[in-house]
Motif scaffolding. Structure first.
Motif, PDB file in Angstrom:
ATOM      1  N   HIS A  44       0.841  -1.185   0.000  1.00 19.39           N
ATOM      2  CA  HIS A  44       0.000   0.000   0.000  1.00 19.39           C
ATOM      3  C   HIS A  44       0.885   1.247   0.000  1.00 19.39           C
ATOM      4  O   HIS A  44       1.995   1.239   0.508  1.00 19.39           O
ATOM      5  N   ARG A  45       0.375   2.329  -0.544  1.00 19.36           N
ATOM      6  CA  ARG A  45       1.100   3.593  -0.478  1.00 19.36           C
ATOM      7  C   ARG A  45       1.274   3.989   0.977  1.00 19.36           C
ATOM      8  O   ARG A  45       0.438   3.731   1.815  1.00 19.36           O
ATOM      9  N   SER A  47       0.681   6.071   3.475  1.00 20.97           N
ATOM     10  CA  SER A  47      -0.139   7.140   4.030  1.00 20.97           C
ATOM     11  C   SER A  47      -0.642   6.653   5.372  1.00 20.97           C
ATOM     12  O   SER A  47      -0.674   5.450   5.631  1.00 20.97           O
ATOM     13  N   ASN A  50      -3.343   4.081   4.909  1.00 22.01           N
ATOM     14  CA  ASN A  50      -2.917   2.768   4.434  1.00 22.01           C
ATOM     15  C   ASN A  50      -2.059   2.033   5.452  1.00 22.01           C
ATOM     16  O   ASN A  50      -1.933   0.807   5.391  1.00 22.01           O
ATOM     17  N   LYS A  59      -8.703  -0.468   3.100  1.00 24.84           N
ATOM     18  CA  LYS A  59      -8.149   0.669   3.822  1.00 24.84           C
ATOM     19  C   LYS A  59      -9.014   1.923   3.701  1.00 24.84           C
ATOM     20  O   LYS A  59      -8.804   2.892   4.438  1.00 24.84           O
ATOM     21  N   HIS A  60      -9.949   1.918   2.757  1.00 25.24           N
ATOM     22  CA  HIS A  60     -10.818   3.075   2.542  1.00 25.24           C
ATOM     23  C   HIS A  60     -12.239   2.580   2.273  1.00 25.24           C
ATOM     24  O   HIS A  60     -12.455   1.779   1.363  1.00 25.24           O
ATOM     25  N   TYR A 377      -6.867  10.718   1.602  1.00 26.64           N
ATOM     26  CA  TYR A 377      -8.071   9.915   1.387  1.00 26.64           C
ATOM     27  C   TYR A 377      -8.479   9.320   2.732  1.00 26.64           C
ATOM     28  O   TYR A 377      -7.818   8.412   3.236  1.00 26.64           O
ATOM     29  N   SER A 379      -9.992   7.225   5.889  1.00 27.19           N
ATOM     30  CA  SER A 379     -10.271   5.802   6.045  1.00 27.19           C
ATOM     31  C   SER A 379     -11.746   5.509   5.832  1.00 27.19           C
ATOM     32  O   SER A 379     -12.107   4.539   5.167  1.00 27.19           O
ATOM     33  N   GLN A 415      -7.987   6.483  -8.891  1.00 34.20           N
ATOM     34  CA  GLN A 415      -7.026   6.785  -7.833  1.00 34.20           C
ATOM     35  C   GLN A 415      -6.106   5.606  -7.546  1.00 34.20           C
ATOM     36  O   GLN A 415      -6.507   4.446  -7.680  1.00 34.20           O
ATOM     37  N   ASP A 417      -5.305   4.407  -4.788  1.00 33.70           N
ATOM     38  CA  ASP A 417      -5.825   3.588  -3.699  1.00 33.70           C
ATOM     39  C   ASP A 417      -7.129   2.881  -4.026  1.00 33.70           C
ATOM     40  O   ASP A 417      -7.765   2.309  -3.118  1.00 33.70           O
ATOM     41  N   ASN A 420      -7.445  -0.698  -2.703  1.00 35.14           N
ATOM     42  CA  ASN A 420      -7.814  -1.068  -1.340  1.00 35.14           C
ATOM     43  C   ASN A 420      -9.053  -0.318  -0.858  1.00 35.14           C
ATOM     44  O   ASN A 420      -9.214  -0.053   0.333  1.00 35.14           O
ATOM     45  N   THR A 421      -9.927   0.008  -1.800  1.00 34.90           N
ATOM     46  CA  THR A 421     -11.156   0.747  -1.515  1.00 34.90           C
ATOM     47  C   THR A 421     -12.370  -0.159  -1.620  1.00 34.90           C
ATOM     48  O   THR A 421     -12.428  -1.054  -2.468  1.00 34.90           O
TER      49      THR A 421
END
Length: 576
Positions: A44-45, A47, A50, A59-60, A377, A379, A415, A417, A420-421
Motif C-alpha cells: 500500500h502507499r 499514508s 494505508n 483501507k478506505h 483519502y 479511512s 485513484q 488507492d 484497497n477501496t
C-alpha cells in the motif's frame, strides 16, 4: 503472480486472536503514532490511512447513502430488462445468480394482492414498469406507521391505501395511489444493474426500523434511534415507555444554521466517536454543506441549489434532516465551519495538532474530491449527494442520481488507492415504494398508536430492544423495508447476490470489525446484532486487483470500459 490472502472468515478470526497487538494508527496528524508502519497488509502507499491496521485489505470505505428507493422498485425484474427502442440496452450475463424479486415470483406481477384487495379502492394496481421517460415521479408515503400498515401483518397488500401517492398529471396508475406499485428496470437504473453484474449486491438488506430519512441516517452511523432530545419546537418522536424519546420520523438537527423551526438531537454515541477515539481519519461529505460556495445560478448559503433539466426545477442542495453526524453534539458542525486546510480533512485537529479543526469531520462533497486528489483519502467517508442527485423523488430522480453516483465511482477508480477501496451504495429508506419481501419483526415495539404492522399497538413479540439507558424501549420496530445494498470494490465478489440478512447498521459493524477490533458502540445499538456484509467480499484476489474496474457513462449507465469482462460469460450490448 497470485497472492493468496486469508479467506474472509479466517481473516477476521486471526484478527481477533493475534493481529491486534497494538493500537491502530493515525494517532497524530502526520500518522506517526506509536504503531506507525505496523500493519497487516503490505503493498500500500505510505499514508496514515494505508498504514492503519485493518482486519481486511480494505483501507478506505466510502458509503454513498442515497435516498428513498425500495429493492423491488429498482430490481423487480433484474436481470431482465424490456429494452425498448431508443433506450440504453441491458443484457445480463448468462450466469447471473437468482434474486428474490418480482420476476422470481411472477404471480406478484400479474395477480398481486395490492390489485385484488378491495381496500385499495381506485388505487388498486399490479406492479408496472416505469419508463425512462417518466422518472420525475411523486414521492410516496414513508412514515413509520403507514409503512407498517402497508405490510398488513405480512400480506404486503395495502401499499396503495397507506403509502401510495399519484403523480400529478399522470395517466393510469400514475395518477392514483397505485403509483406506489411502479418499478424501474435496467433501461433506466442501468448503472446500478451494471454494477450488480460486475460486483456484489444484497437482496436481503433492510432499514433497521420503519420510517423515513432521518431514522435511516441515524441508524447507518449509530444503529440507535432512541435517546432523542427535542431542541426547538416539536419532533417526530414517540415516548419510549421508559421515560425518554425515540425518533421515528424526519426532524432537522439541532443548532444547524440551515435547520428549520423543529429540531432534535441524539444523546447516544455514533461510529464517529469510536473512530475519533482510535485516531482514525473519517468524514461526512454532503452536497451543499459549504455555505461560502456560490453556485452557477448565483445561489449560496443554505439556499444553494442546482438546476435539473429532468425535474425542470432547482432543489436546494443541502437538506438538514438527511445529514447523519449533525444529530450528535460530539460530531456536529452546526455552523458549517470550513476545515483549516485540505490536509486537515478527516482529522480532528489542525495541521500542527495544536487545536481542534473547525470542521469537526463535516465537509462539503467538493472537499472529498479535493482531499482524495491531494492524497489525503480518509479511512471512512460517508457521502450524501446534493439533493438533486440523491435519488429522493420530488427533489431527484434515478437519472440524476445515476449521474452523481457513477461520476464519484469513476473518479475513485482513477485513484492509486482504488486497489484497497470499498464503496457501499445503500439507502436511507424505501420511500414507501412497494417491495414484496416483508421481514418478520425481530425488534419489537408496542406503542398503541404508532405500531401497527402486526395489529393495533403491535410490532413483533417479546421484549423490546434496549435504549441508550439500558431499558427496553418502544419506537424501534424493525427490520423495516427492504432497500438496495451494493459493494463496489476490487475485492467484491463478481456478479454475486448475497442472501445474508443485513441492515443499515451492518455498515457500522463493518467499520468496527475492520478498523476497531470489533469494538461496539453499546447503548442498545443494532451494531451488535446486525448481519455482516463480508459475504459480498472475496479476499482471495490476484495481485492486479487494482485493475478490477468498471467505468460507466454517468448519463446512460452503460459500460465504457471494464477489466472484468473476461471473467464473465457475458454479452453486454450497451447501445442507446
Amino acid at each position: 503472480m497470485r497472492k493468496n490472502l486469508l479467506s474472509t472468515a479466517a481473516m477476521f478470526a486471526v484478527a481477533a486472536v493475534a493481529a491486534w497487538s497494538g493500537a491502530v494508527v493515525a494517532d497524530d496528524f502526520d500518522g506517526r503514532g506509536p504503531d506507525f508502519g505496523r500493519h497487516d497488509n503490505d503493498d500500500h502507499r505510505r499514508s496514515p490511512q494505508n498504514e492503519a491496521r485493518t482486519a481486511t485489505p480494505i483501507k478506505h470505505l466510502v458509503v454513498i447513502f442515497n435516498e428513498n428507493r425500495s429493492f423491488d422498485h429498482y430490481f423487480a425484474t433484474y436481470p431482465n430488462a424490456t429494452n425498448p427502442p431508443g433506450e440504453p440496452v441491458f443484457k445480463a450475463a448468462r450466469n447471473t445468480p437468482a434474486v428474490n424479486n418480482l420476476a422470481a415470483n411472477p404471480y406478484l406481477l400479474n395477480n398481486n394482492g395490492n390489485f385484488t384487495n378491495p381496500a385499495n379502492g381506485s388505487g388498486a394496481a399490479n406492479p408496472f414498469r416505469i419508463d425512462r421517460s417518466q422518472v420525475n415521479t411523486a414521492g410516496q408515503g414513508h412514515s413509520y406507521t403507514p409503512e407498517q400498515e402497508a405490510y398488513d401483518n405480512g400480506a404486503a397488500d395495502l401499499f396503495p391505501k397507506f403509502t401510495g401517492h399519484g403523480t400529478t398529471g399522470g395517466a393510469g396508475a400514475f395518477g392514483t395511489n397505485g403509483m406506489v406499485m411502479g418499478y424501474y428496470d435496467g433501461n433506466t437504473v442501468t448503472g446500478l444493474w451494471n454494477y450488480a453484474q460486475h460486483f456484489a449486491m444484497s437482496d436481503n438488506a433492510y432499514t433497521d426500523t420503519y420510517g423515513p430519512s432521518t431514522p435511516g441516517a441515524v441508524n447507518v452511523i449509530s444503529g440507535q434511534t432512541n435517546g432523542a432530545k427535542i431542541i426547538v419546537g416539536s419532533a417526530a418522536t414517540i415516548s419510549d415507555g421508559a421515560g425518554g424519546l425515540t425518533l421515528i420520523g424526519d426532524t432537522d438537527p439541532g443548532f444547524d444554521v440551515c435547520s428549520g423551526t423543529n429540531q432534535v438531537m441524539m444523546t447516544g454515541k455514533n461510529i464517529g466517536d469510536l473512530l475519533n477515539a482510535a485516531h482514525l481519519t473519517w468524514g461526512s461529505f454532503a452536497g451543499g454543506f459549504d455555505l461560502q460556495t456560490v453556485n452557477i445560478n448565483q445561489t449560496t448559503g443554505c439556499l444553494r441549489s442546482t438546476f435539473s433539466s429532468i425535474l425542470g426545477a432547482s432543489p436546494k442542495d443541502y437538506i438538514p434532516h438527511h445529514i447523519w453526524f449533525q444529530y450528535f453534539t460530539s460530531t456536529a458542525n452546526p455552523t458549517h465551519a470550513r476545515p483549516s486546510s485540505t490536509q486537515a480533512i478527516g482529522y480532528s485537529t489542525t495541521g500542527n495538532g495544536a487545536m481542534a479543526d473547525p470542521a469537526n469531520h463535516n465537509y462539503d462533497l467538493n472537499d472529498f474530491y479535493a482531499a482524495v486528489k491531494a492524497g489525503n483519502y480518509p479511512s471512512v467517508s460517508y457521502v450524501k449527494m446534493p439533493a438533486y442527485e440523491d435519488g429522493h423523488p420530488g427533489n431527484s430522480d434515478p437519472l440524476d442520481e445515476q449521474q452523481g453516483t457513477v461520476s464519484l465511482i469513476n473518479f475513485l477508480q482513477q485513484q492509486p488507492d482504488w486497489k484497497n477501496t470499498a464503496v457501499v451504495i445503500t439507502y436511507d429508506d424505501s420511500d414507501g415504494w412497494y417491495d414484496h419481501a416483508y421481514a418478520t419483526p425481530t425488534s419489537a415495539s408496542f406503542d398503541p398508536a404508532a405500531d401497527q404492522v402486526n395489529g393495533p399497538g403491535k410490532c413483533g413479540t417479546g421484549i423490546q430492544p434496549l435504549g441508550v439507558n439500558g431499558q427496553p424501549v418502544n419506537g424501534r420496530c424493525g427490520p423495516g423495508t427492504r432497500i438496495p445494498f451494493m459493494v463496489i470494490s476490487p475485492f467484491a465478489k463478481r456478479n454475486y447476490v448475497s442472501h445474508e440478512r443485513i441492515s443499515q447498521a451492518s455498515v457500522v459493524r463493518f467499520i468496527e470489525d475492520n478498523w476497531l477490533r470489533g469494538q461496539r458502540i453499546g447503548g442498545g445499538s443494532f451494531d451488535a446484532s446486525a448481519g455482516s456484509i463480508l459475504d459480498m467480499f472475496d479476499f482471495d484476489q490476484d495481485d492486479d486487483r487494482g485493475n478490477n474496474k468498471l467505468v460507466l457513462d454517468p448519463a446512460t449507465g452503460s459500460v465504457v470500459a471494464g477489466s472484468q469482462d473476461h471473467d464473465h460469460d457475458h454479452d453486454h450490448d450497451q447501445g442507446h
